[in-house]
Design a protein around this motif. Structure first.
Motif, PDB file in Angstrom:
ATOM      1  N   GLY A  84      16.440 -38.089   8.036  1.00 50.65           N
ATOM      2  CA  GLY A  84      16.712 -38.648   9.355  1.00 50.65           C
ATOM      3  C   GLY A  84      16.982 -37.608  10.435  1.00 50.65           C
ATOM      4  N   ASP A  85      17.081 -36.358  10.024  1.00 51.12           N
ATOM      5  CA  ASP A  85      17.281 -35.298  11.017  1.00 51.12           C
ATOM      6  C   ASP A  85      15.962 -34.904  11.678  1.00 51.12           C
ATOM      7  OD1 ASP A  85      19.662 -33.649   8.809  1.00 51.12           O
ATOM      8  OD2 ASP A  85      19.956 -35.256  10.289  1.00 51.12           O
ATOM      9  N   SER A  86      14.860 -35.389  11.141  1.00 57.91           N
ATOM     10  CA  SER A  86      13.550 -35.086  11.739  1.00 57.91           C
ATOM     11  C   SER A  86      13.511 -35.631  13.165  1.00 57.91           C
ATOM     12  CB  SER A  86      12.429 -35.717  10.921  1.00 57.91           C
ATOM     13  OG  SER A  86      12.370 -35.153   9.624  1.00 57.91           O
ATOM     14  N   ALA A  87      13.247 -34.745  14.101  1.00 52.08           N
ATOM     15  CA  ALA A  87      13.272 -35.105  15.532  1.00 52.08           C
ATOM     16  C   ALA A  87      12.855 -33.878  16.319  1.00 52.08           C
ATOM     17  CB  ALA A  87      14.676 -35.546  15.953  1.00 52.08           C
ATOM     18  N   VAL A  88      12.794 -34.059  17.644  1.00 58.14           N
ATOM     19  CA  VAL A  88      12.625 -32.903  18.526  1.00 58.14           C
ATOM     20  C   VAL A  88      13.994 -32.607  19.137  1.00 58.14           C
ATOM     21  CG1 VAL A  88      11.435 -31.928  20.517  1.00 58.14           C
ATOM     22  CG2 VAL A  88      10.253 -33.576  19.044  1.00 58.14           C
ATOM     23  N   TYR A  89      14.402 -31.360  19.049  1.00 60.36           N
ATOM     24  CA  TYR A  89      15.704 -30.941  19.561  1.00 60.36           C
ATOM     25  C   TYR A  89      15.487 -30.097  20.812  1.00 60.36           C
ATOM     26  CZ  TYR A  89      17.604 -32.666  15.208  1.00 60.36           C
ATOM     27  OH  TYR A  89      17.960 -33.498  14.166  1.00 60.36           O
ATOM     28  N   PHE A  90      16.167 -30.495  21.883  1.00 72.03           N
ATOM     29  CA  PHE A  90      16.049 -29.795  23.159  1.00 72.03           C
ATOM     30  C   PHE A  90      17.372 -29.138  23.514  1.00 72.03           C
ATOM     31  CE2 PHE A  90      11.920 -30.999  24.662  1.00 72.03           C
ATOM     32  CZ  PHE A  90      11.666 -32.229  24.109  1.00 72.03           C
ATOM     33  N   CYS A  91      17.278 -27.901  23.935  1.00 67.50           N
ATOM     34  CA  CYS A  91      18.405 -27.189  24.502  1.00 67.50           C
ATOM     35  C   CYS A  91      18.306 -27.301  26.026  1.00 67.50           C
ATOM     36  CB  CYS A  91      18.322 -25.726  24.060  1.00 67.50           C
ATOM     37  SG  CYS A  91      19.582 -24.655  24.737  1.00 67.50           S
ATOM     38  N   ALA A  92      19.435 -27.298  26.712  1.00 70.40           N
ATOM     39  CA  ALA A  92      19.434 -27.353  28.166  1.00 70.40           C
ATOM     40  C   ALA A  92      20.611 -26.559  28.694  1.00 70.40           C
ATOM     41  CB  ALA A  92      19.493 -28.800  28.669  1.00 70.40           C
ATOM     42  N   SER A  93      20.570 -26.231  29.981  1.00 70.92           N
ATOM     43  CA  SER A  93      21.702 -25.546  30.591  1.00 70.92           C
ATOM     44  C   SER A  93      21.881 -26.044  32.017  1.00 70.92           C
ATOM     45  CB  SER A  93      21.502 -24.028  30.580  1.00 70.92           C
ATOM     46  OG  SER A  93      20.512 -23.636  31.515  1.00 70.92           O
ATOM     47  N   SER A  94      23.100 -25.893  32.534  1.00 65.66           N
ATOM     48  CA  SER A  94      23.378 -26.204  33.932  1.00 65.66           C
ATOM     49  C   SER A  94      24.445 -25.250  34.442  1.00 65.66           C
ATOM     50  CB  SER A  94      23.819 -27.660  34.106  1.00 65.66           C
ATOM     51  OG  SER A  94      25.076 -27.883  33.499  1.00 65.66           O
ATOM     52  N   GLN A  95      24.550 -25.195  35.768  1.00 64.47           N
ATOM     53  CA  GLN A  95      25.407 -24.181  36.372  1.00 64.47           C
ATOM     54  C   GLN A  95      26.883 -24.411  36.060  1.00 64.47           C
ATOM     55  OE1 GLN A  95      24.656 -21.330  37.960  1.00 64.47           O
ATOM     56  NE2 GLN A  95      26.851 -20.972  37.927  1.00 64.47           N
ATOM     57  N   ASP A  96      27.333 -25.643  36.328  1.00 60.09           N
ATOM     58  CA  ASP A  96      28.768 -25.894  36.216  1.00 60.09           C
ATOM     59  C   ASP A  96      28.979 -27.309  35.738  1.00 60.09           C
ATOM     60  OD1 ASP A  96      31.616 -25.299  38.372  1.00 60.09           O
ATOM     61  OD2 ASP A  96      31.455 -26.398  36.507  1.00 60.09           O
ATOM     62  N   ALA A  97      29.537 -27.450  34.551  1.00 55.51           N
ATOM     63  CA  ALA A  97      29.682 -28.770  33.951  1.00 55.51           C
ATOM     64  C   ALA A  97      30.650 -29.644  34.716  1.00 55.51           C
ATOM     65  CB  ALA A  97      30.157 -28.641  32.514  1.00 55.51           C
ATOM     66  N   GLY A  98      31.442 -29.064  35.603  1.00 56.33           N
ATOM     67  CA  GLY A  98      32.416 -29.874  36.322  1.00 56.33           C
ATOM     68  C   GLY A  98      31.787 -30.739  37.401  1.00 56.33           C
ATOM     69  N   LEU A  99      30.520 -30.433  37.706  1.00 56.81           N
ATOM     70  CA  LEU A  99      29.863 -31.170  38.769  1.00 56.81           C
ATOM     71  C   LEU A  99      28.761 -32.036  38.186  1.00 56.81           C
ATOM     72  CD1 LEU A  99      29.498 -28.268  41.353  1.00 56.81           C
ATOM     73  CD2 LEU A  99      31.250 -30.053  41.297  1.00 56.81           C
ATOM     74  N   ALA A 100      28.893 -33.321  38.334  1.00 57.91           N
ATOM     75  CA  ALA A 100      27.871 -34.209  37.785  1.00 57.91           C
ATOM     76  C   ALA A 100      26.529 -33.981  38.435  1.00 57.91           C
ATOM     77  CB  ALA A 100      28.292 -35.667  37.983  1.00 57.91           C
ATOM     78  N   ALA A 101      26.540 -33.407  39.646  1.00 59.37           N
ATOM     79  CA  ALA A 101      25.294 -33.251  40.372  1.00 59.37           C
ATOM     80  C   ALA A 101      24.461 -32.084  39.875  1.00 59.37           C
ATOM     81  CB  ALA A 101      25.582 -33.078  41.857  1.00 59.37           C
ATOM     82  N   ASP A 102      24.969 -31.285  38.972  1.00 60.43           N
ATOM     83  CA  ASP A 102      24.207 -30.123  38.540  1.00 60.43           C
ATOM     84  C   ASP A 102      22.994 -30.519  37.729  1.00 60.43           C
ATOM     85  OD1 ASP A 102      27.068 -27.997  38.115  1.00 60.43           O
ATOM     86  OD2 ASP A 102      25.581 -28.067  39.709  1.00 60.43           O
ATOM     87  N   THR A 103      21.873 -29.952  38.144  1.00 57.46           N
ATOM     88  CA  THR A 103      20.627 -30.206  37.427  1.00 57.46           C
ATOM     89  C   THR A 103      20.646 -29.473  36.094  1.00 57.46           C
ATOM     90  OG1 THR A 103      19.443 -30.401  39.503  1.00 57.46           O
ATOM     91  CG2 THR A 103      18.129 -29.936  37.541  1.00 57.46           C
ATOM     92  N   GLN A 104      20.186 -30.145  35.071  1.00 57.52           N
ATOM     93  CA  GLN A 104      20.048 -29.521  33.766  1.00 57.52           C
ATOM     94  C   GLN A 104      18.613 -29.038  33.586  1.00 57.52           C
ATOM     95  OE1 GLN A 104      21.642 -31.877  30.540  1.00 57.52           O
ATOM     96  NE2 GLN A 104      23.482 -32.394  31.690  1.00 57.52           N
ATOM     97  N   TYR A 105      18.478 -27.829  33.080  1.00 54.48           N
ATOM     98  CA  TYR A 105      17.176 -27.229  32.829  1.00 54.48           C
ATOM     99  C   TYR A 105      16.960 -27.208  31.320  1.00 54.48           C
ATOM    100  CZ  TYR A 105      17.375 -25.804  37.686  1.00 54.48           C
ATOM    101  OH  TYR A 105      17.457 -25.810  39.047  1.00 54.48           O
ATOM    102  N   PHE A 106      15.808 -27.718  30.909  1.00 52.28           N
ATOM    103  CA  PHE A 106      15.540 -27.904  29.489  1.00 52.28           C
ATOM    104  C   PHE A 106      14.621 -26.832  28.923  1.00 52.28           C
ATOM    105  CE2 PHE A 106      17.253 -32.062  28.243  1.00 52.28           C
ATOM    106  CZ  PHE A 106      17.657 -32.537  29.473  1.00 52.28           C
ATOM    107  N   GLY A 107      14.840 -26.533  27.651  1.00 54.61           N
ATOM    108  CA  GLY A 107      13.910 -25.706  26.908  1.00 54.61           C
ATOM    109  C   GLY A 107      12.708 -26.527  26.473  1.00 54.61           C
ATOM    110  N   PRO A 108      11.725 -25.893  25.812  1.00 53.33           N
ATOM    111  CA  PRO A 108      10.493 -26.578  25.435  1.00 53.33           C
ATOM    112  C   PRO A 108      10.623 -27.477  24.221  1.00 53.33           C
ATOM    113  CG  PRO A 108      10.418 -24.306  24.727  1.00 53.33           C
ATOM    114  CD  PRO A 108      11.680 -24.462  25.512  1.00 53.33           C
TER     115      PRO A 108
END
Lengths: 115, 114
Positions: A84-108
């Motif tokens: 059941g662990d079979s899936a696509v796993y995506f990493c992402a990052s954002s500038q500051d987690a304290g702000l909901a408005a921060d855009t998250q950038y995803f890996g491939p």
């Protein structure tokens, strides 16, 4: 020059094995995330990690553990892999987690197949 | 439970026409909404967002409309181009410390026919 990179892109392994997926971001962001996209195509948050604070989605089994050697890296370790662990796993990052408005950038993404 | 729903798994539109992608949410604590676009074998990329204090946000060919009372948002693409063919994900989050996690919908696959 890739902003968020993941390795490997594809991972095929046997049930019961332990594996890791690496993630690196060169955006200088403070927060990193791991998402799982399952066969039903939902993208679900697994972890977020900011300044050494780890927020865990309570539905994630403790076989999954994130490891952050530094701010630019958040690796995902998975013990005793299950079908059941079979899936696509995506990493992402954002500038500051304290702000909901921060855009998250995803890996491939990393496509994990457990046989 | 699906807090963010995209009820149309796919949509086909002729090039040059308008594409309208819909999204509904159930959690009244959500107050920030985003659309992501995803090509095959790539990660989602941010497209456009809207805060709950607005009802419309426009960026070039892309406009997002928010109807808070109906808990509904939509993405309009005008005019649609073949390069817009992708899966579009709606996402939502709350505001304030600790509420930055995104909840995604299942996605709508848009096909723009030349």
């Amino acid at each position: 020059d890739t902003a968020v990179s993941q390795t490997p892109k594809y991972l095929v392994t046997q049930m019961g094995n332990d594996k890791s997926i690496k993630c690196e971001q060169n955006l200088g962001h403070d927060t990193m995330y791991w998402y799982k996209q399952d066969s039903k195509k939902f993208l679900k948050i697994m972890f977020s990690y900011n300044n050494k604070e780890l927020i865990i989605n309570e539905t994630v089994p403790n076989r999954f553990s994130p490891k952050s050697p530094d701010k630019a890296h958040l690796n995902l370790h998975i013990n005793s892999l299950e079908l059941g662990d079979s899936a696509v796993y995506f990493c992402a990052s954002s500038q500051d987690a304290g702000l909901a408005a921060d855009t998250q950038y995803f890996g491939p993404g990393t496509r994990l197949t457990v046989l | 439970d699906q807090q963010v729903k995209q009820n149309s798994p796919s949509l086909s539109v002729q090039e040059g026409r308008i594409s309208i992608l819909n999204c509904d949410y159930t959690n009244s604590m959500f107050d920030y909404f985003l659309w992501y676009k995803k090509y095959p074998a790539e990660g989602p990329t941010f497209l456009i967002s809207i805060s709950s204090i607005k009802d419309k946000n426009e960026d070039g060919r892309f406009t997002v409309f928010l109807n808070k009372s109906a808990k509904h948002l939509s993405l309009h693409i005008v005019p649609s181009q073949p390069g817009d063919s992708a899966v579009y994900f709606c996402a939502a989050s709350g505001s304030g410390a600790g509420s930055y996690q995104l909840t995604f919908g299942k996605g709508t696959k848009l096909s723009v026919i030349p």
